[in-house]
Design an enzyme around this catalytic site. Structure first.
Site, mmCIF file in Angstrom:
data_model
loop_
_atom_site.group_PDB
_atom_site.id
_atom_site.type_symbol
_atom_site.label_atom_id
_atom_site.label_comp_id
_atom_site.label_asym_id
_atom_site.label_seq_id
_atom_site.Cartn_x
_atom_site.Cartn_y
_atom_site.Cartn_z
ATOM 1 N N ASP A 206 0.827 -1.165 -0.062
ATOM 2 C CA ASP A 206 -0.032 0.122 -0.068
ATOM 3 C C ASP A 206 0.915 1.467 -0.028
ATOM 4 O O ASP A 206 1.990 1.313 0.754
ATOM 5 C CB ASP A 206 -0.830 -0.075 1.206
ATOM 6 N N GLU A 268 1.594 -0.180 -5.095
ATOM 7 C CA GLU A 268 0.649 0.618 -5.405
ATOM 8 C C GLU A 268 1.412 2.136 -5.348
ATOM 9 O O GLU A 268 1.833 2.586 -4.592
ATOM 10 C CB GLU A 268 -0.471 0.822 -4.380
HETATM 11 C C1 GLC Z 1 -4.346 3.035 -0.417
HETATM 12 C C2 GLC Z 1 -5.327 2.329 -0.420
HETATM 13 C C3 GLC Z 1 -6.709 2.650 0.130
HETATM 14 C C4 GLC Z 1 -6.487 3.458 1.466
HETATM 15 C C5 GLC Z 1 -5.140 4.379 1.170
HETATM 16 C C6 GLC Z 1 -4.567 4.478 2.728
HETATM 17 O O1 GLC Z 1 -4.359 3.983 -1.619
HETATM 18 O O2 GLC Z 1 -5.692 1.560 -1.686
HETATM 19 O O3 GLC Z 1 -7.987 2.391 -0.177
HETATM 20 O O4 GLC Z 1 -7.247 4.450 1.983
HETATM 21 O O5 GLC Z 1 -3.933 3.639 0.707
HETATM 22 O O6 GLC Z 1 -4.061 3.521 3.386
#
Ligand code: GLC
Length: 524
Positions: A206, A268
């Site tokens: 994440d 991500e």
């Molecule tokens: C990422 C996740 C999202 C979350 C954020 C904070 O973007 O995909 O759902 O709110 O991180 O952890």
């Protein structure tokens, strides 16, 4: 050294993201859980996916639905137990499905033991050093330490009773960790080993471009306060993300994964250009990184072609594999994004064929294979913190609604409890998995056929180079590898002639041998 193409199971795998809260509820609390997922593994086996990505199921007060982790090495009772997890993993493996799990290294929950002790401790203490506590600006320190804004709106700093401020790039319940701290690094290593030793096949990281912050925490360019964009605004100076120091963290992570052969990582990463993205894919960093450009592109053949070409440049430069995705739990679903209604569904089906024709790993999001649109939810049902701070139109609840499995009434077999954490729209009766399994024209049938062909047909293994054909305005066609699959897309308003070949699959019925608007076809 560049990795050999398709050297690994993930190189061209179809991953399936399970948003656990919304997949299947076994204990009747109206919220999906690990055992609910285990009972539905047969469906995923039939769909033909290679691996799962499970969103966070760790101990959490759920301020951001589990992305606020209070204990990364335990299962939240809402989702089950560690034993449930082990059983799920064993069952998935028996069926030949790999399991990857989410890791949230950028921040913890404010209910994490570390943050609680930091709040109880004094400024300058060891306890506070694991987070980013700072004195404020202005004569009495009443101004935040810098101008950073939270991704979810408002200042990224919250003041504590003794006058100091702590940093949170997301909600105030998600304090950012200090990645210069050795204990913070060591703890992530422990978490990775904890799940690797149980047998997981990999991780989704994440906010993998977070963690390191620019030294001295300088002010940001306010124009950078745009989230989920890979646009020109993304080039504004943003010391909150993508600091070069983050690569040390990824190298540490990769060292651990290398001790567990056959395991992988995907990040991500929201950065503005491909060159920055490729850095995360150096041989001693992540295996895969989502390229969100395709997802952010509207339904227009020229724009989509550019997005594909630019996305392919990243793995080519890094010697790794492309990573495609059209949707996830943070963005509006494809059917709605491409215009909604019948046209939106046609386009989403066409894009599924485009995506599944491409070389590299593909990530599907649960419900995408059913052609689910965003749900129209009453304001009183909204639960996402982003909707509260940025406004209802920014909320992510509409794309997170529970899966419709069977039957004619909500919640369509998702739970025996009629009160589910988000309500399922009654008009989804025609979209249940049960109905679609029985209908050869359904979106589910299209995904099943496409995934099956992707796995077994030689034309989808003919090589990774794309050769683009000349095509009428609003259309494209590419061939994958020498003598490989041809994928044609029509985003124009009129039907078009297809390139010569035998049609394997089309997202809409052909009309007198021609590809209608809003459709894609596979040919050999
Ligand atoms: C990422 C996740 C999202 C979350 C954020 C904070 O973007 O995909 O759902 O709110 O991180 O952890």
């Amino acid at each position: 050294m560049a990795a050999a193409p398709h050297a690994s199971w993930w190189s061209d795998a179809v991953f399936y993201q399970v948003y656990l809260r919304s997949f299947a509820d076994s204990d009747t609390d109206g919220i999906g859980d690990l055992e609910g997922l285990r009972r539905r593994l047969g469906y995923l086996e039939q769909l033909g996916v290679d691996a799962l990505w499970l969103t966070p199921f760790y101990r959490s007060p759920m301020a951001d639905h589990g992305y606020d982790v209070a204990d990364p090495r335990d299962v939240d009772p809402m989702f089950g137990t560690l034993r449930d997890f082990d059983e799920l993993l064993a069952d998935a493996h028996r069926r030949g499905i790999r399991v990857t799990v989410d890791v949230v290294p950028n921040h913890t929950s404010n209910q994490h033991a570390w943050f609680k002790s930091a709040m109880a401790a004094a400024p300058g203490s060891r306890e506070r050093a694991r987070y980013l506590f700072r004195d404020g600006r202005g004569p009495d320190g009443a101004e935040p330490p810098n101008n950073w804004v939270s991704v979810f709106g408002g200042p990224a700093w919250t003041r504590v009773p003794d006058g100091q401020w702590y940093l949170h790039l997301f909600t105030p319940q998600q304090p950012d960790l200090n990645w210069d701290d050795a204990e913070v690094r060591y703890d992530l290593e422990r978490t990775l080993r904890f799940w690797l030793d149980r047998g997981v096949d990999g991780f989704r990281f994440d906010v993998a471009h977070g963690m390191a912050k620019a030294p001295g925490l300088p002010d940001m360019d306010p124009r950078a306060a745009q989230e989920y964009r890979t646009s020109e605004q993304g080039k504004a100076y943003d010391p909150r993300f993508d600091d070069d120091g983050v690569h040390d963290v990824h190298r540490m992570i990769r060292k651990v994964l290398d001790e567990y052969p056959g395991t992988m990582s995907v990040g991500e990463i929201w950065v503005s250009d491909e060159e920055r993205l490729a850095r995360y894919l150096r041989p001693d960093e992540l295996h895969l990184a989502f390229n969100f450009r395709l997802m952010l592109t509207h339904f227009d053949a020229d724009a989509l072609r550019t997005a594909i070409e630019r996305s392919l440049a990243v793995p080519r430069a890094a010697g790794t594999d492309a990573t495609w995705t059209l949707s996830n739990h943070d963005v509006s679903r494809t059917v709605s994004r491409y215009g909604g209604g019948a046209a939106g569904l046609r386009r989403a089906r066409a894009m599924a064929l485009v995506e599944l024709a491409l070389p590299g790993a593909v990530y599907l999001y649960n419900g995408e294979e059913l052609g689910l649109p965003d749900a129209d939810l009453p304001a009183s049902a909204l639960t996402d913190p982003r909707a509260r701070t940025l406004g209802p139109e920014y909320g992510r609840d509409p794309e997170r609604v529970p899966m419709p499995w069977d039957g004619d009434l909500p919640p369509f077999g998702f739970s025996r409890n009629p009160r589910t954490w988000l309500p399922t729209p009654p008009e989804w009766a025609g979209l249940t998995a049960e109905r679609q399994l029985a209908d050869p024209e359904s979106t589910l049938a299209l995904y099943r056929q496409a995934i099956e062909l992707r796995r077994t047909h030689p034309a989808l293994h003919a090589g990774d180079e794309l050769e683009w054909y000349g095509a009428p305005a609003g259309c494209f066609a590419f061939r994958r590898g020498r003598g490989g699959l041809i994928c044609a897309l029509n985003t124009s308003a009129s039907s078009i002639a297809l390139p010569p070949g035998e049609v394997l699959l089309s997202s809409s019925p052909l009309v007198q041998g021609r590809l209608p608007p809003d459709a894609a076809a596979w040919l050999v």
